[in-house]
Design an enzyme around this catalytic site. Sequence first.
Site, PDB file in Angstrom:
ATOM      1  N   HIS A   1      46.326  37.426  36.296  1.00  0.00           N
ATOM      2  CA  HIS A   1      45.394  38.491  35.941  1.00  0.00           C
ATOM      3  C   HIS A   1      43.948  37.965  35.980  1.00  0.00           C
ATOM      4  O   HIS A   1      43.058  38.606  36.543  1.00  0.00           O
ATOM      5  CB  HIS A   1      45.755  39.000  34.531  1.00  0.00           C
ATOM      6  CG  HIS A   1      44.839  40.040  33.983  1.00  0.00           C
ATOM      7  ND1 HIS A   1      45.249  41.347  33.797  1.00  0.00           N
ATOM      8  CD2 HIS A   1      43.551  39.990  33.553  1.00  0.00           C
ATOM      9  CE1 HIS A   1      44.234  42.036  33.288  1.00  0.00           C
ATOM     10  NE2 HIS A   1      43.200  41.239  33.131  1.00  0.00           N
ATOM     11  N   GLU A   2      43.743  36.782  35.408  1.00  0.00           N
ATOM     12  CA  GLU A   2      42.378  36.241  35.332  1.00  0.00           C
ATOM     13  C   GLU A   2      41.889  35.786  36.709  1.00  0.00           C
ATOM     14  O   GLU A   2      40.725  35.996  37.054  1.00  0.00           O
ATOM     15  CB  GLU A   2      42.307  35.081  34.329  1.00  0.00           C
ATOM     16  CG  GLU A   2      42.763  35.409  32.903  1.00  0.00           C
ATOM     17  CD  GLU A   2      42.079  36.611  32.279  1.00  0.00           C
ATOM     18  OE1 GLU A   2      40.969  36.981  32.712  1.00  0.00           O
ATOM     19  OE2 GLU A   2      42.661  37.210  31.347  1.00  0.00           O
TER      20      GLU A   2
ATOM     21  N   HIS B   1      40.554  38.608  38.606  1.00  0.00           N
ATOM     22  CA  HIS B   1      39.178  38.977  38.224  1.00  0.00           C
ATOM     23  C   HIS B   1      38.156  38.231  39.083  1.00  0.00           C
ATOM     24  O   HIS B   1      37.092  38.760  39.390  1.00  0.00           O
ATOM     25  CB  HIS B   1      38.913  38.618  36.759  1.00  0.00           C
ATOM     26  CG  HIS B   1      39.286  39.687  35.771  1.00  0.00           C
ATOM     27  ND1 HIS B   1      38.748  40.959  35.810  1.00  0.00           N
ATOM     28  CD2 HIS B   1      40.122  39.662  34.698  1.00  0.00           C
ATOM     29  CE1 HIS B   1      39.244  41.670  34.799  1.00  0.00           C
ATOM     30  NE2 HIS B   1      40.084  40.920  34.111  1.00  0.00           N
TER      31      HIS B   1
ATOM     32  N   CYS C   1      43.697  44.895  29.576  1.00  0.00           N
ATOM     33  CA  CYS C   1      42.500  44.160  29.982  1.00  0.00           C
ATOM     34  C   CYS C   1      41.348  44.529  29.060  1.00  0.00           C
ATOM     35  O   CYS C   1      41.159  45.706  28.748  1.00  0.00           O
ATOM     36  CB  CYS C   1      42.153  44.509  31.425  1.00  0.00           C
ATOM     37  SG  CYS C   1      40.685  43.697  32.043  1.00  0.00           S
ATOM     38  N   LEU C   2      40.572  43.525  28.654  1.00  0.00           N
ATOM     39  CA  LEU C   2      39.421  43.774  27.775  1.00  0.00           C
ATOM     40  C   LEU C   2      38.402  44.695  28.448  1.00  0.00           C
ATOM     41  O   LEU C   2      37.644  45.369  27.767  1.00  0.00           O
ATOM     42  CB  LEU C   2      38.733  42.458  27.412  1.00  0.00           C
ATOM     43  CG  LEU C   2      39.487  41.514  26.477  1.00  0.00           C
ATOM     44  CD1 LEU C   2      38.704  40.233  26.306  1.00  0.00           C
ATOM     45  CD2 LEU C   2      39.737  42.164  25.129  1.00  0.00           C
TER      46      LEU C   2
ATOM     47  N   GLY D   1      43.112  36.045  27.390  1.00  0.00           N
ATOM     48  CA  GLY D   1      42.349  35.381  28.442  1.00  0.00           C
ATOM     49  C   GLY D   1      41.062  36.135  28.702  1.00  0.00           C
ATOM     50  O   GLY D   1      40.915  37.286  28.286  1.00  0.00           O
TER      51      GLY D   1
ATOM     52  N   GLN E   1      33.831  39.056  33.669  1.00  0.00           N
ATOM     53  CA  GLN E   1      33.906  40.051  32.582  1.00  0.00           C
ATOM     54  C   GLN E   1      32.711  39.950  31.628  1.00  0.00           C
ATOM     55  O   GLN E   1      32.444  40.891  30.893  1.00  0.00           O
ATOM     56  CB  GLN E   1      35.209  39.877  31.784  1.00  0.00           C
ATOM     57  CG  GLN E   1      36.450  40.271  32.570  1.00  0.00           C
ATOM     58  CD  GLN E   1      37.693  40.145  31.719  1.00  0.00           C
ATOM     59  OE1 GLN E   1      38.240  39.059  31.570  1.00  0.00           O
ATOM     60  NE2 GLN E   1      38.131  41.241  31.144  1.00  0.00           N
TER      61      GLN E   1
END
Length: 180
Positions: A132-133, A136, A90-91, A46, A51
């Site tokens: 999670h997204e 963000h 996480c990226l 995702g 981000q």
Amino acid sequence: MALRKVLLEGDDTLRKKSREVKDFDLRTQELIDDMFDTMREEDGLGLAAPQVGVLKRIFVMEAVEENEATAFINPVLIDEKGEQIGAEGCLSLPGLYGVVSRPEEVRVRAQDISGEEFERTYSGLEARCVCHEIDHLYGILYRDKATGGLHKLDEEEEESPTGDLSREEETSIKAADASV
Ligand SMILES: [Zn+2]
């Protein structure tokens, strides 16, 4: 294909709240296309708009099993059930993972690129990803919720692509869990 730079933890943008999307136009479509490209390049499950430095309430999620790849505009959680405790990556925090409690099942309402509203139910890994997204979009990183802090992935694993719950990470995380 257009790739965007993924911001890393420490960048203020990741800690800001995203704004509601009101324009369902070409610019929004391009952002979403770029987000899918970037997520796939980084091998993530995702990716949220903040981000890539855009404070808009948008995230994308890769296809998993029977569910297709989906873009969520102005997403909100409208229901959640149960609990799952598991590892997350996480990226924006490459090379790290942490153990986070999330609902086992979530129902999310969002708009598509035409502005059309839809609702979907997700469980397991996808429910974890959705939570999670959406975090963000409020400037929340999983570090804030991880019990016992964050851990480093094995050096070997750091060489491979990692990211928002990437498949490589999932594998190494399982190994890490087993060793605890
Ligand atoms: Zn993330």
